[in-house]
Design a protein around this motif. Structure first.
Motif, PDB file in Angstrom:
ATOM      1  N   ILE A  36     -18.429 -18.607 -39.279  1.00  0.00           N
ATOM      2  CA  ILE A  36     -17.915 -18.875 -40.624  1.00  0.00           C
ATOM      3  C   ILE A  36     -19.057 -18.989 -41.638  1.00  0.00           C
ATOM      4  N   ARG A  37     -20.106 -19.702 -41.240  1.00  0.00           N
ATOM      5  CA  ARG A  37     -21.234 -19.937 -42.161  1.00  0.00           C
ATOM      6  C   ARG A  37     -21.849 -18.626 -42.626  1.00  0.00           C
ATOM      7  N   ARG A  38     -21.892 -17.658 -41.714  1.00  0.00           N
ATOM      8  CA  ARG A  38     -22.482 -16.363 -42.084  1.00  0.00           C
ATOM      9  C   ARG A  38     -21.619 -15.624 -43.091  1.00  0.00           C
ATOM     10  N   ILE A  39     -20.363 -15.985 -43.177  1.00  0.00           N
ATOM     11  CA  ILE A  39     -19.491 -15.337 -44.165  1.00  0.00           C
ATOM     12  C   ILE A  39     -19.550 -16.084 -45.497  1.00  0.00           C
ATOM     13  N   VAL A  40     -19.456 -17.427 -45.431  1.00  0.00           N
ATOM     14  CA  VAL A  40     -19.357 -18.182 -46.693  1.00  0.00           C
ATOM     15  C   VAL A  40     -20.709 -18.683 -47.201  1.00  0.00           C
ATOM     16  N   LEU A  41     -21.721 -18.630 -46.351  1.00  0.00           N
ATOM     17  CA  LEU A  41     -23.127 -18.968 -46.645  1.00  0.00           C
ATOM     18  C   LEU A  41     -23.457 -20.456 -46.850  1.00  0.00           C
ATOM     19  N   ASN A  42     -22.597 -21.238 -47.522  1.00  0.00           N
ATOM     20  CA  ASN A  42     -23.025 -22.627 -47.700  1.00  0.00           C
ATOM     21  C   ASN A  42     -22.294 -23.569 -46.751  1.00  0.00           C
ATOM     22  N   HIS A  43     -22.934 -24.701 -46.476  1.00  0.00           N
ATOM     23  CA  HIS A  43     -22.423 -25.595 -45.439  1.00  0.00           C
ATOM     24  C   HIS A  43     -21.073 -26.216 -45.781  1.00  0.00           C
ATOM     25  N   ASP A  44     -20.895 -26.673 -47.017  1.00  0.00           N
ATOM     26  CA  ASP A  44     -19.644 -27.361 -47.370  1.00  0.00           C
ATOM     27  C   ASP A  44     -18.417 -26.465 -47.186  1.00  0.00           C
ATOM     28  N   ASP A  45     -18.539 -25.226 -47.640  1.00  0.00           N
ATOM     29  CA  ASP A  45     -17.428 -24.297 -47.455  1.00  0.00           C
ATOM     30  C   ASP A  45     -17.201 -24.024 -45.965  1.00  0.00           C
ATOM     31  N   ALA A  46     -18.309 -23.865 -45.227  1.00  0.00           N
ATOM     32  CA  ALA A  46     -18.198 -23.590 -43.789  1.00  0.00           C
ATOM     33  C   ALA A  46     -17.494 -24.752 -43.087  1.00  0.00           C
ATOM     34  N   ASP A  47     -17.836 -25.975 -43.490  1.00  0.00           N
ATOM     35  CA  ASP A  47     -17.219 -27.165 -42.907  1.00  0.00           C
ATOM     36  C   ASP A  47     -15.711 -27.174 -43.182  1.00  0.00           C
ATOM     37  N   ASP A  48     -15.339 -26.901 -44.419  1.00  0.00           N
ATOM     38  CA  ASP A  48     -13.924 -26.837 -44.804  1.00  0.00           C
ATOM     39  C   ASP A  48     -13.169 -25.815 -43.971  1.00  0.00           C
ATOM     40  N   VAL A  49     -13.742 -24.619 -43.917  1.00  0.00           N
ATOM     41  CA  VAL A  49     -13.074 -23.529 -43.201  1.00  0.00           C
ATOM     42  C   VAL A  49     -12.978 -23.852 -41.707  1.00  0.00           C
ATOM     43  N   LEU A  50     -14.031 -24.434 -41.152  1.00  0.00           N
ATOM     44  CA  LEU A  50     -14.011 -24.773 -39.720  1.00  0.00           C
ATOM     45  C   LEU A  50     -12.884 -25.774 -39.432  1.00  0.00           C
ATOM     46  N   GLN A  51     -12.778 -26.793 -40.268  1.00  0.00           N
ATOM     47  CA  GLN A  51     -11.728 -27.796 -40.065  1.00  0.00           C
ATOM     48  C   GLN A  51     -10.340 -27.165 -40.198  1.00  0.00           C
ATOM     49  N   ASN A  52     -10.183 -26.343 -41.214  1.00  0.00           N
ATOM     50  CA  ASN A  52      -8.885 -25.674 -41.399  1.00  0.00           C
ATOM     51  C   ASN A  52      -8.543 -24.769 -40.229  1.00  0.00           C
ATOM     52  N   THR A  53      -9.576 -24.122 -39.694  1.00  0.00           N
ATOM     53  CA  THR A  53      -9.349 -23.235 -38.545  1.00  0.00           C
ATOM     54  C   THR A  53      -8.792 -24.028 -37.371  1.00  0.00           C
ATOM     55  N   PHE A  54      -9.450 -25.136 -37.042  1.00  0.00           N
ATOM     56  CA  PHE A  54      -8.989 -25.934 -35.901  1.00  0.00           C
ATOM     57  C   PHE A  54      -7.600 -26.530 -36.163  1.00  0.00           C
ATOM     58  N   ILE A  55      -7.339 -26.909 -37.405  1.00  0.00           N
ATOM     59  CA  ILE A  55      -6.019 -27.464 -37.731  1.00  0.00           C
ATOM     60  C   ILE A  55      -4.941 -26.385 -37.555  1.00  0.00           C
ATOM     61  N   LYS A  56      -5.259 -25.160 -37.975  1.00  0.00           N
ATOM     62  CA  LYS A  56      -4.308 -24.060 -37.784  1.00  0.00           C
ATOM     63  C   LYS A  56      -4.058 -23.815 -36.296  1.00  0.00           C
ATOM     64  N   VAL A  57      -5.143 -23.855 -35.527  1.00  0.00           N
ATOM     65  CA  VAL A  57      -5.013 -23.642 -34.085  1.00  0.00           C
ATOM     66  C   VAL A  57      -4.116 -24.731 -33.501  1.00  0.00           C
ATOM     67  N   TYR A  58      -4.367 -25.976 -33.875  1.00  0.00           N
ATOM     68  CA  TYR A  58      -3.606 -27.115 -33.360  1.00  0.00           C
ATOM     69  C   TYR A  58      -2.119 -26.958 -33.689  1.00  0.00           C
ATOM     70  N   LYS A  59      -1.849 -26.564 -34.911  1.00  0.00           N
ATOM     71  CA  LYS A  59      -0.456 -26.473 -35.342  1.00  0.00           C
ATOM     72  C   LYS A  59       0.273 -25.267 -34.756  1.00  0.00           C
ATOM     73  N   ASN A  60      -0.475 -24.214 -34.450  1.00  0.00           N
ATOM     74  CA  ASN A  60       0.178 -22.978 -34.024  1.00  0.00           C
ATOM     75  C   ASN A  60       0.042 -22.673 -32.540  1.00  0.00           C
ATOM     76  N   ILE A  61      -0.584 -23.586 -31.816  1.00  0.00           N
ATOM     77  CA  ILE A  61      -0.852 -23.298 -30.399  1.00  0.00           C
ATOM     78  C   ILE A  61       0.450 -23.130 -29.613  1.00  0.00           C
TER      79      ILE A  61
END
Lengths: 181, 170
Positions: A36-61
């Motif tokens: 994710i970081r390589r796409i969005v470049l900055n840490h805060d955005d990467a952190d947001d996206v990472l959390q959202n990714t895991f939340i999506k996985v949790y909800k859709n598993i």
């Protein structure tokens, strides 16, 4: 490491779910973060996206049928989330994707979580010149060292197409680095 | 082993051929590109240790935001049915012959769709879905293509001749 199938079953079971989720996060957090970081470049955005990714996985598993591998499914979610964030950032700033890339590069210089020197900054500039797909393929092959078959499953693209994209990306980056030297 | 050097006066340093393979392997293992491997990105201290907790907090926060709707459920059904009946009546009263067809969609809308939805297809991907076997070259070209035109195109548009003959290893 726990087998993927067992992990999926545990994630789908209410009693084992939270423990399995912790294992899932521990297993994939770093890989997905860097992707994710390589796409969005900055840490805060990467952190947001990472959390959202895991939340999506949790909800859709529950609906995960195992047609693709769990990790490629998660990579796919992470990639989509990251690209969506870029798009919404561009919309918020009312700029095109090229202008957004320029701003992202500009911000990188002042980013406390970027310790790159002139060469690394130039590498990012070179990458910014690539089309989205080529950049993804290059990152996944060169930095994340994924196999073509794995990238093919994540991006749902043929291996032949990926090889061509990667080859072109390497040529363009090399040419950029040489030219601007 | 056959001696390949029985007819000429040249000599090699001692042990040259024994070392040659080793040296070659070493060079092959060296990096084959000048692109740096380190990108310069770092993360805050102990970021990865705390991420699981952060995700759980976010999940919890999302759960608490949910407001139960069951109490009003029966009214929703009633309201929905009234709305549905009203909508159907409204639609029936409109001129039925004015059905929207694909041709009615302005080209600009279609172009905008492609623009906004990042259909970033490479030629390889397009080639995968378009049944090339059934296509005749005349289907896509209005002018006949001759050899001069092809050579001219390649002359003007090929930066690196090697790219025309790509071979890859995994």
């Amino acid at each position: 490491m726990i087998a993927e199938e067992t992990l999926v079953q545990d994630l789908q079971h209410p009693e084992t779910r939270s423990q399995a989720f912790e294992v899932l996060v521990d297993t994939y957090k770093q890989r997905l973060y860097w992707h994710i970081r390589r796409i969005v470049l900055n840490h805060d955005d990467a952190d947001d996206v990472l959390q959202n990714t895991f939340i999506k996985v949790y909800k859709n598993i529950k609906g995960f049928k195992g047609e693709s591998k769990l990790y490629s499914w998660m990579y796919r979610i992470a990639t989509n989330e990251a690209l969506t964030l870029l798009k919404s950032n561009a919309k918020k700033l009312d700029v095109g994707s090229g202008e957004l890339q320029d701003r992202m590069l500009g911000n990188l210089k002042a980013d406390v979580y970027f310790e790159g020197d002139a060469i690394q900054l130039k590498l990012q500039k070179a990458m910014a010149t690539l089309p989205e797909k080529q950049k993804l393929v290059f990152n996944m092959k060169y930095f994340e060292e994924l196999k073509y078959t794995e990238i093919s499953e994540i991006l749902e693209t043929s291996v032949g197409g990926l090889k061509a994209s990667y080859h072109l990306a390497v040529k363009k980056i090399e040419a950029y680095l040489k030219e601007e030297a | 082993m056959k001696d390949f050097n029985n007819k000429n006066p040249f000599k090699t340093p001692e042990g040259y051929f024994e070392d040659f393979s080793r040296g070659l392997m070493k060079r092959l293992a060296e990096k084959d590109t000048d692109i740096p491997r380190n990108e310069g990105f770092i993360v805050p201290d102990a970021y990865f240790e705390g991420i699981h907790k952060d995700i759980l907090q976010k999940l919890e926060a999302e759960k608490t935001k949910v407001i139960p709707l069951h109490r009003y459920k029966k009214y929703y059904f009633a309201a929905a049915s009234i709305a549905a009946v009203a909508l159907v009546a409204f639609m029936l009263n409109r001129n039925l012959s004015q059905e929207i067809t694909f041709e009615d969609i302005a080209n600009i809308d279609i172009e905008n769709y492609f623009e906004d939805n990042s259909l970033d297809l490479s030629t390889y991907e397009i080639a995968e879905v378009v049944p090339v076997d059934e296509l005749e070259i005349g289907d896509i070209l209005s002018k006949e293509l001759n050899e001069d035109m092809i050579l001219n195109y390649l002359d003007n548009n090929t930066e690196n001749f090697e790219e025309l003959n790509m071979e890859y290893d995994e």
